[in-house]
Design an enzyme around this catalytic site. Structure first.
Site, short mmCIF file in Angstrom:
data_model
loop_
_atom_site.label_atom_id
_atom_site.label_comp_id
_atom_site.label_asym_id
_atom_site.label_seq_id
_atom_site.Cartn_x
_atom_site.Cartn_y
_atom_site.Cartn_z
N CYS A 1 -6.50 -40.46 -15.88
CA CYS A 1 -6.22 -39.83 -13.88
C CYS A 1 -6.58 -38.56 -14.03
CB CYS A 1 -5.13 -40.34 -13.05
SG CYS A 1 -4.01 -42.07 -13.25
N ARG B 1 -11.66 -39.63 -17.86
CA ARG B 1 -10.16 -39.09 -17.20
C ARG B 1 -9.60 -40.85 -17.29
NH1 ARG B 1 -8.30 -34.28 -17.27
NH2 ARG B 1 -5.50 -35.30 -16.72
N TRP C 1 -6.25 -44.29 -14.59
CA TRP C 1 -5.85 -44.92 -16.00
C TRP C 1 -4.67 -45.52 -16.04
CZ3 TRP C 1 -1.86 -44.68 -19.93
CH2 TRP C 1 -3.09 -45.46 -21.02
N ASN D 1 -1.36 -38.17 -10.73
CA ASN D 1 -1.49 -38.40 -12.23
C ASN D 1 -0.30 -38.20 -13.32
OD1 ASN D 1 -3.33 -36.24 -14.59
ND2 ASN D 1 -2.20 -38.67 -14.83
N GLY D 2 0.41 -39.57 -13.90
CA GLY D 2 2.03 -38.94 -15.01
C GLY D 2 2.86 -39.87 -14.24
N GLU E 1 -10.69 -40.56 -40.25
CA GLU E 1 -12.15 -40.66 -38.87
C GLU E 1 -13.03 -41.53 -38.22
OE1 GLU E 1 -11.32 -39.09 -35.86
OE2 GLU E 1 -13.39 -38.98 -35.04
N LYS F 1 -13.15 -44.01 -34.89
CA LYS F 1 -14.62 -44.03 -33.80
C LYS F 1 -15.12 -45.01 -34.24
CE LYS F 1 -14.76 -40.52 -32.60
NZ LYS F 1 -14.09 -40.08 -32.99
N GLU G 1 -12.77 -47.39 -31.95
CA GLU G 1 -12.57 -47.23 -30.80
C GLU G 1 -13.84 -47.50 -29.71
OE1 GLU G 1 -11.11 -43.57 -30.24
OE2 GLU G 1 -12.49 -42.17 -31.12
N HIS H 1 -3.71 -50.82 -53.93
CA HIS H 1 -1.78 -51.76 -53.84
C HIS H 1 -2.09 -51.82 -52.47
CE1 HIS H 1 -0.77 -48.55 -56.42
NE2 HIS H 1 -1.08 -47.71 -56.54
N LYS I 1 -9.71 -39.90 -22.52
CA LYS I 1 -9.57 -39.29 -23.00
C LYS I 1 -8.71 -37.89 -23.10
CE LYS I 1 -13.26 -35.36 -24.63
NZ LYS I 1 -13.57 -36.38 -26.02
C1 G6P Z 1 -7.06 -39.34 -26.50
C2 G6P Z 1 -8.33 -39.62 -26.76
C3 G6P Z 1 -9.14 -39.08 -28.54
C4 G6P Z 1 -8.60 -37.67 -29.32
C5 G6P Z 1 -7.27 -37.66 -28.41
C6 G6P Z 1 -5.92 -36.78 -28.62
O1 G6P Z 1 -6.25 -39.97 -27.60
O2 G6P Z 1 -9.05 -40.76 -26.92
O3 G6P Z 1 -10.55 -38.98 -28.57
O4 G6P Z 1 -8.43 -37.26 -30.09
O5 G6P Z 1 -5.99 -38.75 -26.84
O6 G6P Z 1 -6.66 -35.70 -27.49
P1 G6P Z 1 -6.11 -33.98 -27.42
O7 G6P Z 1 -7.52 -33.43 -26.11
O8 G6P Z 1 -4.88 -33.66 -28.15
O9 G6P Z 1 -7.31 -33.81 -29.28
#
Ligand code: G6P
Length: 620
Positions: free
Chosen positions: A2, A28, A82, A108-109, A495, A499, A502, A518, A615
């Protein structure tokens, strides 16, 4: 998660200012967007909002003639959502009003006790229009305002009743007077002031177009904006001075320029980010790291007995690599946990524990809560973070700022490699401070770190990227993806899978290469692409054996890395320049980012705004 904006200008119109702010904050959340404007004609607040992207709000604004003089529109608030409570829809979009039209609110919250508050309001005759928790706030403030008259007093009088966390802004127009007030407990809120007006936003990205001097509200603060400045009161109602932070980047850096997507732009920025994050911190002697300016000098790093790394998402993967580095280079036992798990543990932290929190935004709710728990259990808090002035930076005893610049793409790329570079620097400093790392070994790591910039560049040439595009095209119909790695490259596999899933919505799993036998080995067939990350080094032979196990079962293997034998043993490969094992994750990550990007692009996905994600996750 948000985004909130607000502005009180000396002269209007405020609408384009709010829309520009919302566009910057759309990463956001993009479930809906809306504005509330002080309406000079009707003596109230006008709300215009729409489900979906800001483009929908633009259309709605075009269809909504504002039957009041646009020049009168000097105050307003905006929101990009969001969804937490209630599905994305027009009615659940913010801003929310009370029963009348004098005020509107953005939030937001999460208000955890909203059902009780809602029931109480309903029994007093209030009718709710939305399913959100936030609407409760608008009604509570509206009722309090009838008694208090002053919006600051009204907001203050209801905050004590709230359980949960909030950044909120309320716009009130009554008797020809506009009032704009904001408050914060948890999610971030920053303000800035210029001769043209005063602005608020959830993120400094939306403020740098106005000023590079910003002030963050502290938890419990209430702020009042007027055209000529702002006032802040602390949680006890006392006038408060908050130090201004100078933002290092400008609004042009937060723009897309000629790039088709922020993610691609940010992938290509990585060599420069490495230089910005590392070079100025390598001591003149070349065999140590100098953190003196970052509250990491003195005794913050002295006598560290154990390190507890805490993070979420991509930052957690950086943290897992940091654990290998700190153990390998500094010889300090290191544990890693998801912040969302750590925050509810009863952690047994030994004296001398350093809590190392890693976060791009510095505002991730779980990471902040976990950090506070670690401090409560006696740990010293050091953060690797990309946003100076963020909550995490302000709460930390020591900070390594990553100089990645604004990262807009929801899928983190340059912030991740900057976190890895910072972890290398920190591990070297820890190793040197206790002399578990020799001067010669430290110098070798740091001089290789300098060379890494051009090695990264070799992974971003036109030819290399064309090879990745070709690979993406030939794998986009596969049924699934497995990413395997070992040692310091195991988190790179995690990672790589993250990537891909997502942004392309393809199923992908990251696994420790030695653990594959396993369980995941049962998945192997020709429809399963298996990316094996194998850097030249002590574990290369072991990883090669794991790779052969996949090949023997008909799996489609792509080797990524610098181990020459693995590269020649597979039909499909992405060669990566050789470097020290400790630094290999920084290079190996880049082709995986590009592969995910090109698969997503071929599949027509919304790369910078993947579905359901946000994000900066400022709620639990
Ligand atoms: C969200 C984002 C990720 C990020 C994570 C942690 O899930 O989509 O890309 O790695 O938050 O965010 P931060 O700001 O704490 O690195």
């Amino acid at each position: 998660m948000c985004g909130i904006v607000g502005a009180f200008l000396a002269t209007g119109p405020v609408t384009p200012v709010l829309l520009d702010g919302l566009r910057v904050l759309e990463y956001r959340g993009y479930d809906s967007a809306g504005l509330a404007l002080a309406d000079g004609t009707s003596q109230g607040v006008r709300v215009i909002k729409s489900e979906g992207r800001i483009a929908n709000l633009d259309n709605r604004l075009a269809e909504t003639p504002l039957d009041f003089d646009a020049e009168d529109l000097c105050a307003g608030i905006g929101h990009t959502r969001w969804a937490t409570h209630g599905p994305p829809s027009d009615v659940n979009a913010h801003p929310h009003g009370g029963t009348g039209t004098r005020l509107a609110l953005v939030h937001n919250g999460i208000i955890e006790n909203y059902t009780e508050l809602k029931a109480e309001l309903q029994s007093a005759g209030v009718t709710f229009r939305s399913d959100t928790d936030s609407e409760v706030l608008a009604h509570l403030i509206e009722r309090a305002l009838e008694e208090a008259g002053d919006l600051v007093e009204a907001v203050r009088s209801i905050l004590g009743r709230l359980e949960g966390y909030y950044a909120l802004a309320v716009l009130d127009r009554h008797g020809g007077r506009n009032q704009l007030v904001c408050a914060r407990s948890g999610p971030p809120l920053a303000l800035c002031s210029t001769p043209g007006g005063t602005y608020l936003a959830s993120d400094i990205l939306a403020l740098v177009a106005h000023s590079n001097r910003v002030v963050f509200l502290d938890d419990g603060d209430i702020g009042r904006l007027q055209a000529n400045g702002f006032e802040i009161w602390d949680k006890d109602g006392r006038p408060a001075e908050r130090l201004a932070t100078t933002v290092e980047f400008n609004s042009a850096e937060a723009g897309l320029g000629h790039w088709p997507h922020f993610m691609l732009k940010e992938i290509f920025e990585q060599p420069d980010v490495l230089a910005r994050t590392a070079f100025g911190r390598i001591a003149a002697s070349g065999d140590d790291v100098d953190f003196e300016d970052e509250r990491l000098g003195g005794d913050t790093l002295a006598d560290v007995q154990r390190v507890q790394v805490i993070a979420c998402g991509t930052a957690l993967h950086a943290g897992q690599i940091a654990a290998y580095l700190i153990e390998g280079l500094a010889g300090i036992p290191t544990d890693v946990d998801f912040a969302s798990e750590f925050r509810y543990r009863s952690p047994c932290l030994v004296p001398g524990t350093l809590a190392l929190c890693i976060s791009q935004s510095g505002e991730t709710a779980d990471t902040l809560a976990a950090a506070r728990l670690a401090v409560k259990h006696g740990a010293r808090l050091v953060s690797i973070c990309n946003v100076d002035g963020s909550s995490q930076v302000r709460e930390s005893e020591g900070v390594v700022l990553t100089h990645a610049g604004p990262e807009i793409g929801v899928a983190s790329t340059k912030a991740f490699t900057a976190q890895l570079v910072s972890a290398v620097l920190l591990a070297v400093r820890l190793g040197r401070s206790r002399e578990s790392l020799s001067r010669e070994d430290a110098a070798e790591v740091l001089s290789e770190l300098r060379i890494l910039r051009s090695k990264m560049g070799s992974l971003l040439t036109k030819e290399y990227v064309e090879d990745i595009k070709h690979l993406a095209r030939s794998h986009m119909e596969q049924t699934g993806f497995l990413f395997l790695g070992r040692g310091v490259n195991f988190p790179v596999a995690l990672e790589g899978a993250l990537k891909l899933k997502e942004i392309s919505y393809m199923h992908a799993e990251g696994y420790a290469a030695g653990e594959m036998k396993h369980g995941p080995i049962a998945l192997i067939d020709s429809g399963m692409s298996v990316f094996v990350i194998n850097a030249a080094g002590p574990l290369a032979g072991k990883v090669r054996a794991n790779m052969e196990q996949v090949q023997a079962r008909g799996g489609r293997v792509v080797c990524v890395g610098s181990d020459p034998e693995s590269l020649t043993a597979t039909e499909e490969a992405l060669a990566v320049p050789e470097t020290l094992e400790w630094l290999s994750p920084i290079l190996n990550t880049i082709p995986l980012q590009l592969f995910a990007y090109h698969v997503a692009r071929l599949r027509g996905c919304d790369i910078d705004k993947p579905r359901n994600l946000a994000k900066s996750v400022t709620v639990e």
